[in-house]
Scaffold this active site. Structure first.
Site, PDB file in Angstrom:
ATOM      1  N   LYS A 124      39.798  70.757  36.202  1.00 37.23           N
ATOM      2  CA  LYS A 124      38.564  71.328  35.632  1.00 37.23           C
ATOM      3  C   LYS A 124      37.533  70.214  35.386  1.00 37.23           C
ATOM      4  CE  LYS A 124      35.458  73.841  33.579  1.00 37.23           C
ATOM      5  NZ  LYS A 124      35.126  73.726  32.193  1.00 37.23           N
ATOM      6  N   HIS A 138      36.060  69.330  38.649  1.00 32.62           N
ATOM      7  CA  HIS A 138      35.124  70.411  38.990  1.00 32.62           C
ATOM      8  C   HIS A 138      33.771  70.139  38.350  1.00 32.62           C
ATOM      9  CE1 HIS A 138      32.892  73.966  37.685  1.00 32.62           C
ATOM     10  NE2 HIS A 138      33.271  74.537  38.811  1.00 32.62           N
ATOM     11  N   GLU A 156      30.157  69.349  39.923  1.00 38.36           N
ATOM     12  CA  GLU A 156      29.000  70.157  39.508  1.00 38.36           C
ATOM     13  C   GLU A 156      27.804  69.249  39.170  1.00 38.36           C
ATOM     14  OE1 GLU A 156      29.995  72.943  36.270  1.00 38.36           O
ATOM     15  OE2 GLU A 156      28.262  72.174  35.195  1.00 38.36           O
TER      16      GLU A 156
HETATM   17  P1  NBP Z   1      32.924  76.995  20.302  1.00 37.39           P
HETATM   18  O1  NBP Z   1      33.291  75.801  21.074  1.00 37.39           O
HETATM   19  O2  NBP Z   1      31.550  77.072  19.751  1.00 37.39           O
HETATM   20  O3  NBP Z   1      33.984  77.149  19.096  1.00 37.39           O
HETATM   21  C1  NBP Z   1      33.837  78.163  18.114  1.00 37.39           C
HETATM   22  C2  NBP Z   1      35.170  78.756  17.765  1.00 37.39           C
HETATM   23  O4  NBP Z   1      36.051  77.742  17.270  1.00 37.39           O
HETATM   24  C3  NBP Z   1      35.061  79.790  16.670  1.00 37.39           C
HETATM   25  O5  NBP Z   1      35.959  80.830  16.939  1.00 37.39           O
HETATM   26  C4  NBP Z   1      35.464  79.013  15.438  1.00 37.39           C
HETATM   27  O6  NBP Z   1      35.926  79.817  14.387  1.00 37.39           O
HETATM   28  C5  NBP Z   1      36.564  78.179  15.992  1.00 37.39           C
HETATM   29  N1  NBP Z   1      36.978  77.034  15.169  1.00 37.39           N
HETATM   30  C6  NBP Z   1      36.352  75.866  14.902  1.00 37.39           C
HETATM   31 BR1  NBP Z   1      34.683  75.432  15.476  1.00 37.39          BR
HETATM   32  N2  NBP Z   1      37.054  75.042  14.129  1.00 37.39           N
HETATM   33  C7  NBP Z   1      38.197  75.695  13.873  1.00 37.39           C
HETATM   34  C8  NBP Z   1      39.337  75.374  13.110  1.00 37.39           C
HETATM   35  N3  NBP Z   1      39.469  74.202  12.500  1.00 37.39           N
HETATM   36  N4  NBP Z   1      40.314  76.310  13.024  1.00 37.39           N
HETATM   37  C9  NBP Z   1      40.210  77.496  13.636  1.00 37.39           C
HETATM   38  N5  NBP Z   1      39.148  77.850  14.388  1.00 37.39           N
HETATM   39  C10 NBP Z   1      38.148  76.966  14.508  1.00 37.39           C
HETATM   40  O7  NBP Z   1      33.238  78.336  21.134  1.00 37.39           O
HETATM   41  P2  NBP Z   1      32.932  78.691  22.673  1.00 37.39           P
HETATM   42  O8  NBP Z   1      31.572  78.245  23.099  1.00 37.39           O
HETATM   43  O9  NBP Z   1      33.319  80.101  22.814  1.00 37.39           O
HETATM   44  O10 NBP Z   1      33.974  77.786  23.478  1.00 37.39           O
HETATM   45  C11 NBP Z   1      35.369  77.870  23.274  1.00 37.39           C
HETATM   46  C12 NBP Z   1      36.036  76.827  24.121  1.00 37.39           C
HETATM   47  O11 NBP Z   1      35.794  77.119  25.481  1.00 37.39           O
HETATM   48  C13 NBP Z   1      35.522  75.407  23.891  1.00 37.39           C
HETATM   49  O12 NBP Z   1      36.588  74.508  23.987  1.00 37.39           O
HETATM   50  C14 NBP Z   1      34.566  75.197  25.027  1.00 37.39           C
HETATM   51  O13 NBP Z   1      34.422  73.836  25.360  1.00 37.39           O
HETATM   52  C15 NBP Z   1      35.246  75.976  26.125  1.00 37.39           C
HETATM   53  N6  NBP Z   1      34.386  76.437  27.209  1.00 37.39           N
HETATM   54  C16 NBP Z   1      33.142  76.901  26.956  1.00 37.39           C
HETATM   55  C17 NBP Z   1      32.352  77.348  28.000  1.00 37.39           C
HETATM   56  C18 NBP Z   1      30.984  77.890  27.743  1.00 37.39           C
HETATM   57  O14 NBP Z   1      30.282  78.214  28.718  1.00 37.39           O
HETATM   58  N7  NBP Z   1      30.560  78.042  26.499  1.00 37.39           N
HETATM   59  C19 NBP Z   1      32.836  77.332  29.297  1.00 37.39           C
HETATM   60  C20 NBP Z   1      34.120  76.890  29.524  1.00 37.39           C
HETATM   61  C21 NBP Z   1      34.877  76.433  28.466  1.00 37.39           C
HETATM   62  P3  NBP Z   1      34.900  80.365  13.272  1.00 37.39           P
HETATM   63  O15 NBP Z   1      34.283  81.594  13.853  1.00 37.39           O
HETATM   64  O16 NBP Z   1      35.791  80.674  12.119  1.00 37.39           O
HETATM   65  O17 NBP Z   1      33.912  79.289  12.999  1.00 37.39           O
END
Ligand code: NBP
Length: 478
Positions: free
Chosen positions: A183, A186, A190
């Site tokens: 990944k 990838h 990109e």
């Molecule tokens: P975020 O990366 O913004 O993370 C938010 C989530 O993490 C919420 O559910 C939050 O819970 C939880 N969280 C945090 Br912050 N600290 C925590 C802790 N100590 N214990 C439990 N939960 C915790 O979310 P996302 O943008 O949906 O991305 C999720 C993952 O997917 C990331 O690793 C990201 O790099 C990856 N990713 C993202 C994309 C994209 O396009 N955005 C693409 C591919 C991969 P809360 O609601 O209680 O604060």
């Protein structure tokens, strides 16, 4: 429990992934640290499928059928470790924890090792395609044990993007961190793709004198040919967009300082450690960082450049065709470098990654999806031991046919003062790889002169040192 899969972490990615599982007929347990998000998901999208909302980690684990499959979609880094610490004690031997976040593959290797000791499978999964992909079908790159893939694979195959031939864009990439590594590469590719497209735009704008709208049209046209890809498609959309507030092309009102989250940088850092020349990806990362140095750029703005000399209309069309050649040739080189890194990682960590299978799962769902990847897959399928994509006859022939135009474009860019680090680095890589002799022989001589670092000879086995400070006779050193 009755849920076949659970998702904890319900921000954009987790929520959409959970919905994707539910829409495909799976019963999905959902959980989030802040329980309001769990309730909101079920309220808004409950009728899309069967969700089991869990307020506590205990409820969440209890909702899962055994062996449990639990997807973590939280912020990469410390949050992931915190969530693992929270859930691991509640799990049993044979359960599977899946980390779908953007973890560094070294973290994934560490977590996999720690959990394996406790009998729990830890599967680091690279997921590409952004929020839309998570909902409608991402490209999925799972690492972890082959055994865990047996239980997980059928679920992932259902929610993954489908390639044009119908194959799901998911494969067991290899053990432990292999999925997150792939990944990462990838994302490096990109970065390189985006930089090359940006350079093509810059040349068409400056040298050919095209408007953003005209360049959008040119990209739409290219998108019907061998450059057919998601990134070319969205580039045309961005270039054709007009800013509502000013009536100007959108691209002219956006601050020209590119940001980055880090996966491109990781690719280059690891490439340096593995000794893989990913010069195109490196130039793309550096181009973003250069753009962000506003003060340096301001201070340099008065430096001398060549006089502007845009082409006439007819010459411009011919030049645009040359830029297409340069872009395509440079793209072949970027992918050559990226796949070299995949293979170097595979060798270094003993992952046994199949590069053809990686190309196949990048055909749909992910950001670099492109018709081109089907041809990379075919090249590796025909010759699994291919030393480099450039040694594939078809790619070799194409790049050979493009090289005159490619060189002409770089000459024009240099003459007109347009920076094309991606095109130039790609050409330098191509010329260096195919060179009969490289000046590396001279480098070896210099190293031997100042540091007695020794050298090997073309005509005899062994290593040698010349007594540079003495009578310059040669001694054998082993
Ligand atoms: P975020 O990366 O913004 O993370 C938010 C989530 O993490 C919420 O559910 C939050 O819970 C939880 N969280 C945090 Br912050 N600290 C925590 C802790 N100590 N214990 C439990 N939960 C915790 O979310 P996302 O943008 O949906 O991305 C999720 C993952 O997917 C990331 O690793 C990201 O790099 C990856 N990713 C993202 C994309 C994209 O396009 N955005 C693409 C591919 C991969 P809360 O609601 O209680 O604060």
């Amino acid at each position: 429990g009755t849920a076949q899969i659970g998702v904890t972490g319900l921000a954009v990615m987790g929520r959409n992934l959970a919905r994707n599982f539910a829409r495909n007929g799976f019963t999905v347990a959902v959980h989030n640290r802040t329980a309001a998000k769990t309730r909101a998901l079920v309220e808004e999208f409950g009728e899309e499928g069967t969700f089991v909302a869990a307020e506590s980690p205990e409820d969440f684990v209890a909702a899962l059928e055994r062996p449990r499959r639990l997807v973590i979609m939280v912020k990469a880094g410390e949050a992931t470790d915190a969530v693992i610490q929270e859930f691991a004690p509640l799990l049993e031997k044979g359960d599977v924890i899946i980390d779908g976040g953007n973890a560094h593959f070294e973290d994934t290797r560490r977590r996999e090792r720690e959990l394996r000791e406790r009998g729990i499978h830890f599967v680091g999964v690279g997921i590409s395609g952004g929020e839309e992909g998570a909902l409608h079908g991402p490209s999925i790159m799972p690492g972890g044990s082959a055994e865990s893939y047996e239980s997980l694979g059928p679920l992932l195959e259902r929610i993954a993007a489908k390639a044009p031939d119908g194959t799901p864009c998911v494969t067991h990439v290899g053990p432990d961190g292999a999925g997150h590594f792939v990944k990462m590469v990838h994302n490096g590719i990109e970065y390189a793709d985006m930089q090359l497209i940006a350079e093509a735009y810059h040349l068409l704008r400056t040298v050919a004198g095209y408007s953003p709208e005209k360049i959008a049209e040119t990209f739409r046209d290219w998108n019907t040919g061998r450059l057919d890809s998601y990134l070319i498609e969205i580039t045309a959309e961005v270039l054709a967009h007009v800013d509502a507030a000013t009536g100007k092309p959108f691209v002219d009102v956006v601050e020209d300082e590119a940001e980055q989250k880090g996966t491109g940088r990781w690719t280059v850092q690891i490439a340096l450690d593995l000794g893989v020349p990913v010069s195109g990806i490196a130039e793309a990362v550096f181009a973003r960082s250069l753009s962000g140095h506003a003060e340096l750029r301001e201070a340099a703005r008065s430096l001398t450049g060549p006089a502007a000399n845009p082409l006439g209309e007819k010459e411009a069309a011919a030049f645009a065709a040359q830029v297409e050649q340069a872009l395509y040739a440079s793209k072949i080189v970027s992918y050559t470098q990226g796949f070299h890194q995949v293979q170097a990682g595979s060798q270094n960590y003993d992952w046994d990654v199949d590069p053809g299978a990686v190309a196949a799962i990048w055909r749909a769902g992910c950001i670099i999806r492109a018709a081109f990847l089907d041809r990379i897959r075919a090249a590796y399928d025909a010759q699994p031991e291919l030393p480099s994509l450039l040694s594939d006859k078809r790619f070799g022939d194409e790049i050979g046919a493009a090289q005159d135009d490619w060189r002409a474009v770089i000459v024009a860019a240099a003459r007109q003062g347009v920076p094309v680090p991606g095109f130039s680095a790609a050409l330098a890589y191509y010329d260096a790889l195919r060179a009969e002799r490289l000046p590396a022989a001279l480098t070896q001589g210099q190293r031997d002169f100042f540091g007695a670092h020794t050298y090997r000879r073309t005509d005899r086995e062994g290593s040698f040192h010349t007594l540079w400070g003495g009578d310059r006779s040669e001694v054998s050193t082993g």
